[in-house]
Design a protein around this motif. Structure first.
Motif, PDB file in Angstrom:
ATOM      1  N   SER A 121       2.211 -30.410 156.227  1.00 43.46           N
ATOM      2  CA  SER A 121       1.220 -30.311 155.149  1.00 43.46           C
ATOM      3  C   SER A 121       0.230 -31.466 155.171  1.00 43.46           C
ATOM      4  O   SER A 121      -0.404 -31.768 154.150  1.00 43.46           O
ATOM      5  CB  SER A 121       1.898 -30.228 153.766  1.00 43.46           C
ATOM      6  OG  SER A 121       2.590 -28.996 153.638  1.00 43.46           O
ATOM      7  N   GLU A 124      -3.617 -30.193 154.420  1.00 35.33           N
ATOM      8  CA  GLU A 124      -4.061 -29.997 153.038  1.00 35.33           C
ATOM      9  C   GLU A 124      -4.054 -31.311 152.261  1.00 35.33           C
ATOM     10  O   GLU A 124      -4.866 -31.503 151.342  1.00 35.33           O
ATOM     11  CB  GLU A 124      -3.229 -28.936 152.306  1.00 35.33           C
ATOM     12  CG  GLU A 124      -1.747 -29.187 152.251  1.00 35.33           C
ATOM     13  CD  GLU A 124      -0.996 -28.426 153.325  1.00 35.33           C
ATOM     14  OE1 GLU A 124       0.072 -27.878 153.022  1.00 35.33           O
ATOM     15  OE2 GLU A 124      -1.485 -28.391 154.472  1.00 35.33           O
ATOM     16  N   LEU A 179      -6.124 -24.775 146.256  1.00 35.59           N
ATOM     17  CA  LEU A 179      -4.840 -24.588 145.579  1.00 35.59           C
ATOM     18  C   LEU A 179      -4.374 -23.138 145.690  1.00 35.59           C
ATOM     19  O   LEU A 179      -3.178 -22.886 145.924  1.00 35.59           O
ATOM     20  CB  LEU A 179      -4.961 -24.990 144.108  1.00 35.59           C
ATOM     21  CG  LEU A 179      -3.700 -24.813 143.261  1.00 35.59           C
ATOM     22  CD1 LEU A 179      -2.556 -25.670 143.790  1.00 35.59           C
ATOM     23  CD2 LEU A 179      -3.979 -25.134 141.790  1.00 35.59           C
ATOM     24  N   GLU A 182      -3.011 -22.545 149.046  1.00 36.93           N
ATOM     25  CA  GLU A 182      -1.728 -23.244 149.156  1.00 36.93           C
ATOM     26  C   GLU A 182      -0.600 -22.434 148.504  1.00 36.93           C
ATOM     27  O   GLU A 182       0.495 -22.301 149.055  1.00 36.93           O
ATOM     28  CB  GLU A 182      -1.840 -24.618 148.488  1.00 36.93           C
ATOM     29  CG  GLU A 182      -0.569 -25.442 148.520  1.00 36.93           C
ATOM     30  CD  GLU A 182      -0.451 -26.283 149.770  1.00 36.93           C
ATOM     31  OE1 GLU A 182       0.588 -26.930 149.922  1.00 36.93           O
ATOM     32  OE2 GLU A 182      -1.384 -26.283 150.589  1.00 36.93           O
ATOM     33  N   LEU A 183      -0.883 -21.893 147.343  1.00 40.17           N
ATOM     34  CA  LEU A 183       0.156 -21.197 146.590  1.00 40.17           C
ATOM     35  C   LEU A 183       0.541 -19.862 147.218  1.00 40.17           C
ATOM     36  O   LEU A 183       1.716 -19.464 147.166  1.00 40.17           O
ATOM     37  CB  LEU A 183      -0.304 -20.983 145.147  1.00 40.17           C
ATOM     38  CG  LEU A 183      -0.458 -22.249 144.292  1.00 40.17           C
ATOM     39  CD1 LEU A 183      -0.994 -21.896 142.913  1.00 40.17           C
ATOM     40  CD2 LEU A 183       0.853 -23.016 144.187  1.00 40.17           C
ATOM     41  N   SER A 185       0.321 -19.074 150.415  1.00 41.39           N
ATOM     42  CA  SER A 185       0.836 -19.223 151.779  1.00 41.39           C
ATOM     43  C   SER A 185       2.352 -19.442 151.743  1.00 41.39           C
ATOM     44  O   SER A 185       2.866 -20.201 150.908  1.00 41.39           O
ATOM     45  CB  SER A 185       0.162 -20.398 152.486  1.00 41.39           C
ATOM     46  OG  SER A 185       0.750 -20.622 153.758  1.00 41.39           O
ATOM     47  N   PRO A 188       3.857 -23.821 153.119  1.00 37.90           N
ATOM     48  CA  PRO A 188       4.080 -25.097 152.420  1.00 37.90           C
ATOM     49  C   PRO A 188       5.368 -25.099 151.600  1.00 37.90           C
ATOM     50  O   PRO A 188       5.765 -24.080 151.031  1.00 37.90           O
ATOM     51  CB  PRO A 188       2.846 -25.223 151.512  1.00 37.90           C
ATOM     52  CG  PRO A 188       1.820 -24.344 152.132  1.00 37.90           C
ATOM     53  CD  PRO A 188       2.574 -23.212 152.743  1.00 37.90           C
ATOM     54  N   LYS A 193       3.576 -27.604 146.900  1.00 42.27           N
ATOM     55  CA  LYS A 193       2.813 -26.737 145.997  1.00 42.27           C
ATOM     56  C   LYS A 193       2.776 -27.313 144.582  1.00 42.27           C
ATOM     57  O   LYS A 193       1.740 -27.260 143.910  1.00 42.27           O
ATOM     58  CB  LYS A 193       3.415 -25.337 145.993  1.00 42.27           C
ATOM     59  CG  LYS A 193       3.276 -24.597 147.323  1.00 42.27           C
ATOM     60  CD  LYS A 193       3.836 -23.179 147.244  1.00 42.27           C
ATOM     61  CE  LYS A 193       3.638 -22.451 148.566  1.00 42.27           C
ATOM     62  NZ  LYS A 193       4.091 -21.044 148.522  1.00 42.27           N
ATOM     63  N   CYS A 194       3.906 -27.860 144.143  1.00 42.67           N
ATOM     64  CA  CYS A 194       3.932 -28.491 142.821  1.00 42.67           C
ATOM     65  C   CYS A 194       2.974 -29.675 142.757  1.00 42.67           C
ATOM     66  O   CYS A 194       2.284 -29.879 141.752  1.00 42.67           O
ATOM     67  CB  CYS A 194       5.353 -28.954 142.487  1.00 42.67           C
ATOM     68  SG  CYS A 194       6.518 -27.601 142.200  1.00 42.67           S
ATOM     69  N   GLY A 196       0.264 -30.002 144.511  1.00 43.68           N
ATOM     70  CA  GLY A 196      -1.089 -29.449 144.466  1.00 43.68           C
ATOM     71  C   GLY A 196      -1.490 -29.036 143.063  1.00 43.68           C
ATOM     72  O   GLY A 196      -2.615 -29.287 142.620  1.00 43.68           O
TER      73      GLY A 196
END
Length: 241
Positions: A121, A124, A179, A182-183, A185, A188, A193-194, A196
């Motif tokens: 990651s 990102e 974001l 990211e969520l 996909s 990650p 994710k949290c 982000g």
């Protein structure tokens, strides 16, 4: 991991040494002046490196989140990690920042540490770093203009407008798109994710303050324009006998 720790400590020492060097050279300036010079340099360096990573070196963060860290991504993150630790310590010592900025630094440090520990990651994280720092030079320029008495000028107005527009575009719209990618996909990790979500929420906390500032600024401009128009409306400007 040991080489990364050494690299991070080296970067921390470099940022601290740069600050103390500025204090020695600019003895007539305040501690905050010199610290903001360090912040300005870091912002420029971080934006240049992460822009190269995202647009040239790759991969594209919107389509490849959660991929393995590259050496260049690791280097960029460690350099910024050293800066954030330095600036966090400075802010706590001099008590110059509020809880929102301290929360931003804390989450930045934890996010970078998590990315380096997981080994993924990085792309990102570099994208978030780019979005966070791209407005930084304008923010510091605004402060320096205030300190030198040049803020109430056309240059100060231009800096304010560019800062607000760039913040809204990069932190809210582009950040929201990042974001979302990211969520949705599967690659990650959950904690990434949290992180982000937390960083994006923090952007909205900054956005509230910026919106209030924009309202005050636009009201001030409107009042200035009205004051200039009133004499002309009363026939005092350009009156001919």
């Amino acid at each position: 991991m040991a080489p990364l720790v050494v690299f991070a400590l080296l970067c921390l020492c470099c940022w601290a040494s740069f600050y103390f060097l500025l204090c020695a050279v600019n003895g007539s300036r305040s501690h905050e002046w010199n610290c903001r010079l360090v912040t300005l340099v870091h912002g420029i360096v971080a934006v240049c490196i992460t822009a190269y990573i995202g647009y040239v070196d790759g991969p594209w963060p919107f389509t490849h989140p959660g991929t393995k860290n590259t050496p260049l991504q690791i280097s960029a993150l460690v350099v910024s990690l050293g800066y954030f630790i330095f600036d966090m310590a400075w802010c706590v010592y001099f008590r110059t920042e509020g809880p929102v900025m301290l929360a931003h630094h804390t989450m930045s440090i934890l996010g970078i540490l998590l990315t380096l520990w997981l080994g993924e990651s990085g792309i990102e994280s570099c994208a978030v770093l780019f979005g966070s720092e791209v407005t930084n030079p304008l923010l510091q320029t605004r402060w320096f203009l205030k300190q030198t008495g040049r803020y109430e000028t056309a240059l100060g107005d231009a800096v304010d407008v560019l800062f607000v527009l760039l913040f809204v575009v990069m932190r809210i719209f582009v950040g929201g798109t990042m974001l979302y990618c990211e969520l949705i996909s599967p690659r990650p990790r959950f904690f990434i994710k949290c992180g982000g979500v937390a960083m994006y929420a923090l952007s909205w906390a900054f956005m509230v303050d910026i919106a209030r500032f924009a309202v005050r600024k636009s009201t001030s401009w409107h009042r200035q324009r009205v004051r200039k128009e009133v004499p002309a409306a009363n026939g005092h400007d350009g009156k001919m006998d």
